[in-house]
Design an enzyme around this catalytic site. Structure first.
Site, PDB file in Angstrom:
ATOM      1  N   HIS A 111       0.747  -1.354   0.008  1.00 57.78           N
ATOM      2  CA  HIS A 111      -0.118  -0.056  -0.133  1.00 57.78           C
ATOM      3  C   HIS A 111       0.842   1.283  -0.040  1.00 57.78           C
ATOM      4  O   HIS A 111       0.249   2.385  -0.100  1.00 57.78           O
ATOM      5  CB  HIS A 111      -1.059  -0.084   1.011  1.00 57.78           C
ATOM      6  CG  HIS A 111      -2.004  -0.986   0.779  1.00 57.78           C
ATOM      7  ND1 HIS A 111      -2.809  -1.220  -0.137  1.00 57.78           N
ATOM      8  CD2 HIS A 111      -2.060  -2.306   1.719  1.00 57.78           C
ATOM      9  CE1 HIS A 111      -3.380  -2.075   0.005  1.00 57.78           C
ATOM     10  NE2 HIS A 111      -3.293  -3.156   1.065  1.00 57.78           N
ATOM     11  N   TYR A 134      -2.489   4.656   5.811  1.00 61.88           N
ATOM     12  CA  TYR A 134      -1.624   3.480   6.052  1.00 61.88           C
ATOM     13  C   TYR A 134      -0.455   3.359   5.270  1.00 61.88           C
ATOM     14  O   TYR A 134       0.483   3.149   5.715  1.00 61.88           O
ATOM     15  CB  TYR A 134      -2.747   2.092   6.225  1.00 61.88           C
ATOM     16  CG  TYR A 134      -1.895   1.155   6.165  1.00 61.88           C
ATOM     17  CD1 TYR A 134      -1.126   0.698   7.431  1.00 61.88           C
ATOM     18  CD2 TYR A 134      -1.674   0.361   5.002  1.00 61.88           C
ATOM     19  CE1 TYR A 134      -0.593  -0.717   7.365  1.00 61.88           C
ATOM     20  CE2 TYR A 134      -1.384  -1.041   5.162  1.00 61.88           C
ATOM     21  CZ  TYR A 134      -0.457  -1.545   6.129  1.00 61.88           C
ATOM     22  OH  TYR A 134       0.064  -2.698   6.130  1.00 61.88           O
TER      23      TYR A 134
HETATM   24  C1  15L Z   1      -1.415  -4.726   4.048  1.00 63.80           C
HETATM   25  O1  15L Z   1      -0.625  -4.360   4.204  1.00 63.80           O
HETATM   26  C2  15L Z   1      -2.295  -5.263   5.335  1.00 63.80           C
HETATM   27  O2  15L Z   1      -1.589  -5.141   6.462  1.00 63.80           O
HETATM   28  C3  15L Z   1      -2.827  -6.684   5.106  1.00 63.80           C
HETATM   29  O3  15L Z   1      -4.005  -6.632   6.072  1.00 63.80           O
HETATM   30  C4  15L Z   1      -3.851  -6.642   3.755  1.00 63.80           C
HETATM   31  O4  15L Z   1      -4.644  -5.782   3.886  1.00 63.80           O
HETATM   32  C5  15L Z   1      -2.555  -6.469   2.820  1.00 63.80           C
HETATM   33  O5  15L Z   1      -2.118  -5.378   2.855  1.00 63.80           O
HETATM   34  C6  15L Z   1      -3.466  -6.568   1.446  1.00 63.80           C
HETATM   35  O6  15L Z   1      -3.238  -5.583   0.677  1.00 63.80           O
HETATM   36  O7  15L Z   1      -4.124  -7.682   1.035  1.00 63.80           O
END
Ligand code: 15L
Length: 268
Positions: A111, A134
């Site tokens: 992300h 995030y």
């Molecule tokens: C992440 O960074 C999260 O920590 C995880 O919970 C998922 O949401 C993952 O990305 C994702 O993109 O599937």
């Protein structure tokens, strides 16, 4: 490396690494803000709030290497992101520097670069395009890691994790899945490779549908054992005919991109 600290040891990845790294290093110190299962042989259990610098200093005492998984693991309100992922990671790196820590593996995320189009293949040089508060906090963590590598000589491996689990759970995750054994291998490279200054790699298995050129990980010796493809037919059949959001479908970050999206045009 004698004593390895895992922050966020109570989360899904932390619980898995607690098992797969058991016995690999003489001592695993396991820390989380929530209570953990009691320490077994070769383990130390700790409970620390990452925003509390004095507690973080105690957490890192006599540690050689850190696997930093702690903090908020998805989108959240700004105060929670600020406390867990901005102040939290600063405290871990700064306290680690003062304590003489030489290696840190940082669990950053896809992300941090979620607003790249799915049609693009990106490598470790892709500039951040966060898809959420995030994601911004993960890009901040990567920048902080770069500072502590250049200015203080801490070797840092930033693993931009896709989606960690026993198997991929949907179409998007077919492109970004990482299995527990492949992530364990990457973490060990981060802690043990003799020549790491500051590196970014993608925390993904050898997925046929990958959006990443992970040549930087391969250069460091990563040899992933798993591929999401055997799960593809079942997942695609289950999703066939489901309505799709064009923003979520267009970009690598998926629903993180579509969430709270207010722009009139799709970004390039
Ligand atoms: C992440 O960074 C999260 O920590 C995880 O919970 C998922 O949401 C993952 O990305 C994702 O993109 O599937």
């Amino acid at each position: 490396m004698k004593r390895i600290l895992i922050t966020g040891a109570g989360g899904g990845i932390g619980r898995s690494l607690r098992e797969t790294l058991r016995g690999v290093y003489p001592v695993l110190r396991l820390s989380d803000r929530v209570a953990l299962a009691p320490a077994r042989d070769g383990e130390e259990v700790d409970r620390t709030e990452l925003s509390d610098m004095a507690a973080v200093e105690r957490m890192v005492a006599e540690v050689d290497g850190i696997v930093h998984l702690g903090g908020i693991s998805g989108e959240n309100e700004w105060p929670a992101i600020l406390e867990g992922n901005i102040i939290g990671i600063y405290n871990v790196f700064e306290a680690g520097r003062r304590a003489g820590v030489t290696r840190i593996v940082f669990a950053t995320s896809n992300h941090a670069v979620g607003f790249y189009r799915r049609a693009e293949t990106i490598d470790h040089r892709a500039v951040p395009r966060p898809d959420s508060r995030y994601g911004v906090s993960k890009a901040f963590g990567e920048a902080l890691a770069s500072l502590y590598a250049d200015k203080h000589g801490i070797g840092v491996l930033c693993t931009r994790i896709g989606n960690f689990g026993e198997k991929p759970i949907d179409k998007r995750r077919l492109s970004i899945w990482i299995s527990p054994r492949d992530y364990t291998q990457l973490v060990r490279i981060g802690l043990e490779h003799p020549d790491i200054h500051f590196e970014i790699v993608y925390g993904v298995s050898n997925n046929k549908r990958s959006w990443y050129d992970n040549s930087n990980a391969y250069r460091l010796g990563y040899n992933p054992q798993d591929d999401s493809e055997p799960y593809a037919a079942e997942i695609l059949a289950a999703e066939a005919g489901q309505p799709k959001n064009p923003i979520a479908e267009g970009y690598q970050g998926g629903t993180f991109c579509a969430d709270q999206f207010t722009a009139e045009k799709m970004p390039p």
